[in-house]
Design a protein around this motif. Structure first.
Motif, mmCIF file in Angstrom:
data_model
loop_
_atom_site.group_PDB
_atom_site.id
_atom_site.type_symbol
_atom_site.label_atom_id
_atom_site.label_comp_id
_atom_site.label_asym_id
_atom_site.label_seq_id
_atom_site.Cartn_x
_atom_site.Cartn_y
_atom_site.Cartn_z
ATOM 1 N N GLU A 125 0.823 -1.206 0.000
ATOM 2 C CA GLU A 125 0.000 0.000 0.000
ATOM 3 C C GLU A 125 0.864 1.266 0.000
ATOM 4 O O GLU A 125 2.044 1.233 0.383
ATOM 5 C CB GLU A 125 -0.926 -0.018 1.214
ATOM 6 C CG GLU A 125 -1.897 -1.194 1.195
ATOM 7 C CD GLU A 125 -2.879 -1.162 2.348
ATOM 8 O OE1 GLU A 125 -3.072 -0.074 2.932
ATOM 9 O OE2 GLU A 125 -3.458 -2.214 2.666
ATOM 10 N N PRO A 126 0.280 2.407 -0.428
ATOM 11 C CA PRO A 126 1.040 3.671 -0.452
ATOM 12 C C PRO A 126 1.501 4.074 0.944
ATOM 13 O O PRO A 126 0.698 4.071 1.894
ATOM 14 C CB PRO A 126 0.027 4.670 -1.019
ATOM 15 C CG PRO A 126 -0.960 3.844 -1.771
ATOM 16 C CD PRO A 126 -1.065 2.554 -1.005
ATOM 17 N N ILE A 127 2.750 4.430 1.058
ATOM 18 C CA ILE A 127 3.312 4.814 2.353
ATOM 19 C C ILE A 127 2.639 6.057 2.912
ATOM 20 O O ILE A 127 2.393 6.164 4.115
ATOM 21 C CB ILE A 127 4.843 5.007 2.211
ATOM 22 C CG1 ILE A 127 5.521 3.632 2.111
ATOM 23 C CG2 ILE A 127 5.407 5.811 3.376
ATOM 24 C CD1 ILE A 127 7.000 3.686 1.836
ATOM 25 N N THR A 128 2.299 6.995 2.039
ATOM 26 C CA THR A 128 1.716 8.263 2.501
ATOM 27 C C THR A 128 0.409 8.061 3.256
ATOM 28 O O THR A 128 0.028 8.896 4.074
ATOM 29 C CB THR A 128 1.465 9.208 1.317
ATOM 30 O OG1 THR A 128 0.674 8.522 0.331
ATOM 31 C CG2 THR A 128 2.776 9.662 0.697
ATOM 32 N N GLU A 129 -0.286 6.950 3.001
ATOM 33 C CA GLU A 129 -1.573 6.713 3.645
ATOM 34 C C GLU A 129 -1.437 6.155 5.063
ATOM 35 O O GLU A 129 -2.428 6.089 5.800
ATOM 36 C CB GLU A 129 -2.413 5.749 2.801
ATOM 37 C CG GLU A 129 -2.815 6.312 1.446
ATOM 38 C CD GLU A 129 -3.646 5.322 0.643
ATOM 39 O OE1 GLU A 129 -4.012 4.264 1.216
ATOM 40 O OE2 GLU A 129 -3.933 5.603 -0.535
ATOM 41 N N HIS A 130 -0.226 5.755 5.434
ATOM 42 C CA HIS A 130 -0.077 5.039 6.708
ATOM 43 C C HIS A 130 1.025 5.606 7.592
ATOM 44 O O HIS A 130 1.539 4.909 8.466
ATOM 45 C CB HIS A 130 0.183 3.561 6.427
ATOM 46 C CG HIS A 130 -0.912 2.916 5.639
ATOM 47 N ND1 HIS A 130 -2.153 2.655 6.160
ATOM 48 C CD2 HIS A 130 -0.940 2.505 4.342
ATOM 49 C CE1 HIS A 130 -2.912 2.103 5.234
ATOM 50 N NE2 HIS A 130 -2.200 1.996 4.126
ATOM 51 N N LEU A 131 1.386 6.854 7.385
ATOM 52 C CA LEU A 131 2.381 7.499 8.235
ATOM 53 C C LEU A 131 1.783 7.816 9.604
ATOM 54 O O LEU A 131 0.582 7.621 9.845
ATOM 55 C CB LEU A 131 2.878 8.770 7.558
ATOM 56 C CG LEU A 131 3.664 8.567 6.251
ATOM 57 C CD1 LEU A 131 3.906 9.909 5.567
ATOM 58 C CD2 LEU A 131 4.984 7.865 6.525
ATOM 59 N N LEU A 132 2.632 8.285 10.501
ATOM 60 C CA LEU A 132 2.167 8.653 11.839
ATOM 61 C C LEU A 132 1.099 9.735 11.758
ATOM 62 O O LEU A 132 1.184 10.646 10.930
ATOM 63 C CB LEU A 132 3.348 9.138 12.679
ATOM 64 C CG LEU A 132 4.434 8.091 12.970
ATOM 65 C CD1 LEU A 132 5.687 8.763 13.528
ATOM 66 C CD2 LEU A 132 3.923 7.039 13.939
#
Length: 407
Positions: free
Chosen positions: A167-174
């Motif tokens: 999945e896209p990293i930007t969707e699961h950051l802190l």
């Protein structure tokens, strides 16, 4: 009395079409698990309390006899205790994975199971370049620690990387994304990629066609927990056998002896025979040993059916077979087998579903469950008067069960 609790991390599963509707546990050859089930007592546990994430931290804390709702503060601080990072009251410990980032997506949550030797060089480089943010501590393989001196960071929302592979990293950051601490730490994660990508370790991995450890992932953060010593709580002396820092960290906080086993890797290639041999040695001067095996969980995350079956069979043959053969020479004993949580092949991550346990002590009650697997134990449980037990109550229940010969 000697007690052994064998934990097959993530061992239970759901029926798979590839196995004609069976689970890996049903497909595997497990004569020793089945012996324990047939001659002992079985039931179901809720190791992950409602509302809590189904992590190995929460589930194993339950199995080791401590209520996560009361004592759990986060995964990071538990691992900190194992690797020698002493947290102050203002520190926040983050679990820090090396991951593989590819075109903005989280391609691999363990960076191709990078070796600890390779990881040590990368951790050194991170501390040289990012010391103003906090301190990185070396763990094992892809599992490491980051300590940040801002207590408020413990309240951020983080995501286990094994839950969002592909999945896209930007969707699961802190999160919250507009929180100043989240902004700073998310910035750190992205900045590490510029250093790691060019590091000689990754250049060599690239040449060999291996996945790169080209970014870090911060998650599972928390502050230092306070837990009463195991010996004071249960009146017996305990030890842990594991290749995973998380379990060692729980053991450290509880005052258990963490027995080092050369070759205990926390992966498929872990030394099963070494674990059981060191466990038997530890029982010479300990009352209870937890033997934890990570391999089934790793296979579940990878979606690898055959490796999961192999891991289950190795636990059965190399660990339980040896224990059932050798424990009688130590006198009265009790043995239990259970997972911490399910890690279903089709889901590739942990779930909160109840888990089956089986326990055996010669001469004690038997409910004659046909075999140790999900459906057999669940059917036996439904036909009994037993209630679904909170996971943290299991250890006392297990100890009390073994006292039948004294009644």
């Amino acid at each position: 009395m000697k007690y052994v609790v064998v934990i097959g991390d993530g061992m239970v599963d759901l029926p798979l079409k590839e196995l004609d509707g069976k689970t890996p546990l049903q497909q595997a050859k497990t004569p020793n698990m089945d012996f324990i089930a047939k001659n002992g007592s079985c039931g179901m546990l809720q190791t992950v309390p409602p509302g809590m994430a189904p992590g190995s931290d929460v589930a194993n804390l339950s199995i080791m006899g401590y209520d996560p709702k009361k004592y759990y503060t986060g995964r990071g601080p538990l691992e900190a205790a194992s690797i020698g990072a002493e947290l102050s009251d203002d520190d926040v410990g983050f679990r820090c994975n090396f991951i593989t980032e590819d075109e903005g997506r989280l391609d691999d949550f363990n960076a191709g199971h990078i070796s600890t030797a390779e990881a040590s060089q990368l951790i050194e480089a991170l501390n040289q370049h990012f010391y103003r943010y906090g301190k990185f501590y070396l763990g094992t393989s892809y599992r490491h620690l980051f300590v940040y001196k801002k207590k408020d960071a413990a309240t951020l929302e983080s995501t286990p990387p094994h839950d969002v592979v592909g999945e896209p990293i930007t969707e699961h950051l802190l999160k919250p994304e507009n929180d100043p601490l989240a902004i700073k730490l998310n910035e750190l994660m992205y900045k590490t990629s510029k250093i790691l990508e060019k590091h000689p370790v990754n250049q060599k991995r690239l040449d060999k066609g291996k996945k790169l450890a080209n970014m870090i992932w911060l998650w599972g953060q928390g502050t230092k927990p306070q837990m009463p010593p195991f010996v004071d709580t249960y009146g017996i002396k305990g030890a842990t056998i594991t290749g995973v820092d998380l379990i060692k960290g729980i053991g450290t906080y509880l005052g258990l002896t963490n027995v080092h086993v050369p070759g205990a890797t926390g992966y498929y290639d872990t030394d099963y025979c070494g674990k059981v041999n060191f466990a038997l040695e530890a029982l010479q001067d300990h009352d209870l040993v937890f033997i934890h095996v990570e391999a089934p969980d790793e296979a579940g995350h990878a979606g690898d059916i055959q490796e999961k079956i192999l891991a289950i069979e190795r636990i059965d043959r190399r660990i339980l077979g040896k224990l059932l053969e050798e424990l009688p020479s130590l006198g009265d004993y009790a043995i239990a087998i259970l997972p911490d949580h399910p890690t279903p092949i089709d889901v590739r991550t942990h779930t909160s579903d109840p888990i089956p346990y089986a326990m055996y002590s010669p001469g004690c009650e038997s409910d004659k469950t046909e075999a140790y697997n999900e459906s057999s134990v669940e059917n036996s449980f439904k036909n009994s008067s037993k209630e679904l037990m909170e996971g943290y109550k299991f250890l006392k229940f297990f100890i009390d069960y073994s006292q039948c010969k004294k009644a």
